[in-house]
Design a protein around this motif. Structure first.
Motif, PDB file in Angstrom:
ATOM      1  N   LEU A 272       0.839  -1.211   0.000  1.00 26.75           N
ATOM      2  CA  LEU A 272       0.000   0.000   0.000  1.00 26.75           C
ATOM      3  C   LEU A 272       0.865   1.247   0.000  1.00 26.75           C
ATOM      4  CD1 LEU A 272      -2.516  -1.209   2.723  1.00 26.75           C
ATOM      5  CD2 LEU A 272      -2.866  -1.249   0.254  1.00 26.75           C
ATOM      6  N   GLY A 273       2.115   1.118   0.477  1.00 31.29           N
ATOM      7  CA  GLY A 273       3.004   2.259   0.416  1.00 31.29           C
ATOM      8  C   GLY A 273       4.130   2.201   1.421  1.00 31.29           C
ATOM      9  N   VAL A 274       4.974   3.238   1.331  1.00 32.26           N
ATOM     10  CA  VAL A 274       6.144   3.342   2.206  1.00 32.26           C
ATOM     11  C   VAL A 274       5.932   4.526   3.152  1.00 32.26           C
ATOM     12  CG1 VAL A 274       8.617   3.873   2.232  1.00 32.26           C
ATOM     13  CG2 VAL A 274       7.688   2.371   0.461  1.00 32.26           C
ATOM     14  N   ILE A 275       6.279   4.313   4.418  1.00 30.79           N
ATOM     15  CA  ILE A 275       6.195   5.393   5.412  1.00 30.79           C
ATOM     16  C   ILE A 275       7.618   5.738   5.828  1.00 30.79           C
ATOM     17  CG2 ILE A 275       5.408   5.999   7.742  1.00 30.79           C
ATOM     18  CD1 ILE A 275       3.186   3.842   7.357  1.00 30.79           C
ATOM     19  N   GLU A 276       7.948   7.019   5.799  1.00 35.68           N
ATOM     20  CA  GLU A 276       9.289   7.412   6.246  1.00 35.68           C
ATOM     21  C   GLU A 276       9.200   7.887   7.689  1.00 35.68           C
ATOM     22  OE1 GLU A 276      12.473   9.588   3.763  1.00 35.68           O
ATOM     23  OE2 GLU A 276      11.679  11.103   5.123  1.00 35.68           O
ATOM     24  N   ASN A 277       9.886   7.186   8.574  1.00 36.47           N
ATOM     25  CA  ASN A 277       9.899   7.588   9.984  1.00 36.47           C
ATOM     26  C   ASN A 277      11.223   8.303  10.280  1.00 36.47           C
ATOM     27  OD1 ASN A 277       9.084   7.839  12.659  1.00 36.47           O
ATOM     28  ND2 ASN A 277       9.899   5.838  13.243  1.00 36.47           N
ATOM     29  N   MET A 278      11.189   9.160  11.284  1.00 38.95           N
ATOM     30  CA  MET A 278      12.366   9.931  11.712  1.00 38.95           C
ATOM     31  C   MET A 278      12.877  10.759  10.537  1.00 38.95           C
ATOM     32  SD  MET A 278      14.262   7.142  14.133  1.00 38.95           S
ATOM     33  CE  MET A 278      13.376   5.795  14.905  1.00 38.95           C
ATOM     34  N   SER A 279      11.947  11.318   9.750  1.00 36.30           N
ATOM     35  CA  SER A 279      12.307  12.069   8.543  1.00 36.30           C
ATOM     36  C   SER A 279      13.180  13.274   8.861  1.00 36.30           C
ATOM     37  CB  SER A 279      11.044  12.577   7.849  1.00 36.30           C
ATOM     38  OG  SER A 279      10.301  11.482   7.400  1.00 36.30           O
ATOM     39  N   TYR A 280      12.811  13.969   9.912  1.00 39.96           N
ATOM     40  CA  TYR A 280      13.604  15.139  10.324  1.00 39.96           C
ATOM     41  C   TYR A 280      13.427  15.305  11.823  1.00 39.96           C
ATOM     42  CZ  TYR A 280       8.907  16.875   9.507  1.00 39.96           C
ATOM     43  OH  TYR A 280       7.549  16.997   9.508  1.00 39.96           O
ATOM     44  N   PHE A 281      14.432  15.909  12.440  1.00 38.28           N
ATOM     45  CA  PHE A 281      14.382  16.106  13.893  1.00 38.28           C
ATOM     46  C   PHE A 281      13.769  17.470  14.210  1.00 38.28           C
ATOM     47  CE2 PHE A 281      16.680  17.855  17.664  1.00 38.28           C
ATOM     48  CZ  PHE A 281      16.023  17.084  18.614  1.00 38.28           C
ATOM     49  N   VAL A 282      12.839  17.472  15.139  1.00 32.94           N
ATOM     50  CA  VAL A 282      12.234  18.729  15.581  1.00 32.94           C
ATOM     51  C   VAL A 282      12.535  18.873  17.079  1.00 32.94           C
ATOM     52  CG1 VAL A 282      10.075  20.034  15.846  1.00 32.94           C
ATOM     53  CG2 VAL A 282      10.347  18.467  13.912  1.00 32.94           C
ATOM     54  N   LYS A 289      11.574  24.398  13.814  1.00 26.51           N
ATOM     55  CA  LYS A 289      12.786  23.973  13.075  1.00 26.51           C
ATOM     56  C   LYS A 289      12.682  22.531  12.605  1.00 26.51           C
ATOM     57  CE  LYS A 289      15.926  27.327  13.986  1.00 26.51           C
ATOM     58  NZ  LYS A 289      16.572  28.099  12.970  1.00 26.51           N
ATOM     59  N   LYS A 290      13.310  22.239  11.459  1.00 21.43           N
ATOM     60  CA  LYS A 290      13.384  20.859  10.964  1.00 21.43           C
ATOM     61  C   LYS A 290      14.836  20.576  10.608  1.00 21.43           C
ATOM     62  CE  LYS A 290       8.891  20.482   8.669  1.00 21.43           C
ATOM     63  NZ  LYS A 290       8.185  20.271   7.399  1.00 21.43           N
ATOM     64  N   TYR A 291      15.424  19.578  11.229  1.00 22.02           N
ATOM     65  CA  TYR A 291      16.800  19.199  10.881  1.00 22.02           C
ATOM     66  C   TYR A 291      16.788  17.829  10.203  1.00 22.02           C
ATOM     67  CZ  TYR A 291      18.194  22.955  14.030  1.00 22.02           C
ATOM     68  OH  TYR A 291      18.356  24.169  14.634  1.00 22.02           O
ATOM     69  N   TYR A 292      17.220  17.802   8.952  1.00 22.46           N
ATOM     70  CA  TYR A 292      17.204  16.533   8.197  1.00 22.46           C
ATOM     71  C   TYR A 292      18.487  15.762   8.513  1.00 22.46           C
ATOM     72  CZ  TYR A 292      13.072  18.137   5.792  1.00 22.46           C
ATOM     73  OH  TYR A 292      11.798  18.559   5.517  1.00 22.46           O
ATOM     74  N   ILE A 293      18.555  15.215   9.729  1.00 18.78           N
ATOM     75  CA  ILE A 293      19.824  14.636  10.167  1.00 18.78           C
ATOM     76  C   ILE A 293      20.167  13.329   9.453  1.00 18.78           C
ATOM     77  CG2 ILE A 293      20.056  15.746  12.426  1.00 18.78           C
ATOM     78  CD1 ILE A 293      18.531  13.560  13.689  1.00 18.78           C
ATOM     79  N   PHE A 294      19.178  12.635   8.919  1.00 23.72           N
ATOM     80  CA  PHE A 294      19.472  11.383   8.198  1.00 23.72           C
ATOM     81  C   PHE A 294      19.374  11.552   6.686  1.00 23.72           C
ATOM     82  CE2 PHE A 294      17.428   9.498  12.178  1.00 23.72           C
ATOM     83  CZ  PHE A 294      18.646   9.271  12.807  1.00 23.72           C
ATOM     84  N   GLY A 295      19.401  12.787   6.194  1.00 25.93           N
ATOM     85  CA  GLY A 295      19.229  13.029   4.754  1.00 25.93           C
ATOM     86  C   GLY A 295      17.767  13.341   4.474  1.00 25.93           C
ATOM     87  N   LYS A 296      17.539  13.930   3.277  1.00 27.21           N
ATOM     88  CA  LYS A 296      16.182  14.405   2.982  1.00 27.21           C
ATOM     89  C   LYS A 296      15.497  13.539   1.924  1.00 27.21           C
ATOM     90  CE  LYS A 296      14.023  18.888   2.381  1.00 27.21           C
ATOM     91  NZ  LYS A 296      14.217  20.298   2.096  1.00 27.21           N
ATOM     92  N   HIS A 297      14.249  13.171   2.205  1.00 34.08           N
ATOM     93  CA  HIS A 297      13.372  12.503   1.216  1.00 34.08           C
ATOM     94  C   HIS A 297      13.892  11.175   0.692  1.00 34.08           C
ATOM     95  CE1 HIS A 297      11.560  16.697   0.200  1.00 34.08           C
ATOM     96  NE2 HIS A 297      11.157  16.228   1.370  1.00 34.08           N
ATOM     97  N   GLY A 298      14.767  10.516   1.466  1.00 28.48           N
ATOM     98  CA  GLY A 298      15.319   9.236   1.006  1.00 28.48           C
ATOM     99  C   GLY A 298      14.243   8.207   0.698  1.00 28.48           C
TER     100      GLY A 298
END
Ligand SMILES: Nc1ncnc2c1ncn2[C@@H]1O[C@H](COP(=O)(O)OP(=O)(O)OP(=O)(O)O)[C@@H](O)[C@H]1O
Ligand SMILES: [Mg+2]
Length: 373
Positions: A272-282, A289-298
């Motif tokens: 049904l789809g993919v869910i991205e968890n821990m996308s950015y740190f708030v 603020k949004k910090y993309y600590i693991f990279g963006k939109h992977g």
């Protein structure tokens, strides 16, 4: 925004026929939808005259339109009798081979929550998704199939043991509107560490057959991490309607999304789809603020590469972790928070994806069991 026919169909797909185990749209009982501004009219087709059923379904249809589309909508329902529908329904039932008899006749949709890697937040997603679906009015079960490391008892603060009925069926424990079953309710987690594949399969089969699940709109399955033999066996044991794959954005996790998609393709379960968890740190003290600590939109990019839907992003936030640890998933403890909203949005998308999937595929497919030889 004006209302369209598709919205009306989608809303009415939430109305279940009390005896047929399917919704009115799937049963093709809704005909001749006409929409003019806020006036919605349609015919409710029954196979024979049954005033009691007609009145109940009319009320349910009106409530669904008001809930899912517009509370001020004016709904005009004409009841029609179509005798040929009864005959074709009966003929359809006779055509079904016996192995297609549903294992869980009262369960409409079974959704697996999977991940390639451990610790990406699968149980957190499964728990919050189940609570979000229950909050929207659905009857929801959550089955923790992670026999090695069950986390559902902690995430829902379940301390008690479940009851057993006189015919020896286990009664799920209800918390925040979700009917829960976990191996963690029954055995010491340390003992479970020595379990082997066949024992896991037989435990999962028992969870299907020896639990008093009753009528459910959704059963959410929290799978153990990975895409190995154990996971493959579980997804073949359970008649899945669809699967969602949880990933974090970094490259090392993404390869596992591919493995997850390929595992479900192998057993013909729609992703049904993919869910991205821990996308950015708030940070809690700077929620803007949004910090993309693991990279963006992977995970989003990987989903588009694999041509599977992307269901949404969940931020990395301390309250998500804390609420799980304290036994109240954030969708229940703080439903209006931004973090809870991301889970709720994803659960709405999953509901929509399931409606489309159940329309496109033969309804018997979702209850077909594919036991391994
Ligand atoms: N978005 C998030 N923000 C903050 N903490 C999170 C988030 N998602 C998960 N966590 C935390 O990360 C940890 C791992 O999450 P979880 O247990 O849901 O992962 P899992 O994929 O089910 O793990 P396992 O592979 O062991 O089953 C937990 O402590 C959880 O509270
Ligand atoms: Mg887990």
């Amino acid at each position: 925004m004006s209302i369209n026919k598709e919205q009306v169909k989608t809303a009415l797909a939430h109305v279940m026929h009390p005896d047929e185990g399917a919704d009115l749209v799937t049963l093709e009982m809704i005909q001749d939808i006409i929409v003019q501004d806020k006036y919605i009219s349609f015919t409710l087709e029954l196979p024979e005259k049954n005033d009691q059923l007609a009145n109940r379904l009319k009320q349910d249809c009106e409530a669904a339109v008001k809930k899912f589309i517009d509370k001020d909508a004016v709904v005009d329902i004409t009841v029609g009798i179509n005798i040929s529908r009864k005959r074709s329904n009966e003929a359809d039932k006779q055509k079904q081979p016996p192995q297609h008899q549903p294992v869980l006749p009262g369960v409409k949709n079974i959704i697996a929550v999977a991940s390639g890697k451990g610790g990406v937040g699968k149980s957190t997603v499964a728990a919050n998704l189940a609570v979000a679906l229950a909050r929207s009015g659905a009857r929801v079960g959550l089955l923790d199939t992670d026999i090695y490391g069950p986390s559902i008892p902690t995430m829902f603060a379940v301390k008690e043991r479940p009851n057993i009925t006189t015919d020896k069926k286990l009664v799920p424990i209800e918390k925040y509107g979700v009917h829960l079953v976990s191996m963690g309710f029954l055995v010491d987690t340390d003992q479970a560490m020595i379990w082997r594949g066949p024992m896991v399969t037989s435990a999962v089969k028992q969870f299907m057959q020896e639990v008093q699940w009753g009528e459910l709109d959704y059963m959410v399955l929290d799978l153990p991490p990975g895409t190995g033999d154990i996971q493959l066996t579980i997804v073949q044991t359970v008649p899945l309607t669809g699967a969602v794959i949880v990933s974090t954005p970094q490259n090392v996790a993404l390869d596992d999304v591919r493995k997850g998609v390929s595992m479900f393709n192998k057993v013909n379960v729609p992703v049904l789809g993919v869910i991205e968890n821990m996308s950015y740190f708030v940070p809690d003290d700077m929620p803007e603020k949004k910090y993309y600590i693991f990279g963006k939109h992977g995970a989003r990019n990987m989903a588009s590469k694999l041509e599977v839907p992307f269901l949404g992003e969940i931020p990395l936030r301390e309250p998500i972790m804390k609420s799980s640890d304290q036994g109240t998933p954030i969708v229940s403890s703080d439903p209006s928070s931004a973090a809870a909203e991301s889970f709720i949005e994803i659960s709405n998308r999953i509901e929509q994806a399931l409606i489309v999937r159940n329309k496109e595929k033969d309804s018997t497919e979702k209850v077909e069991i594919k036991f391994r030889p």
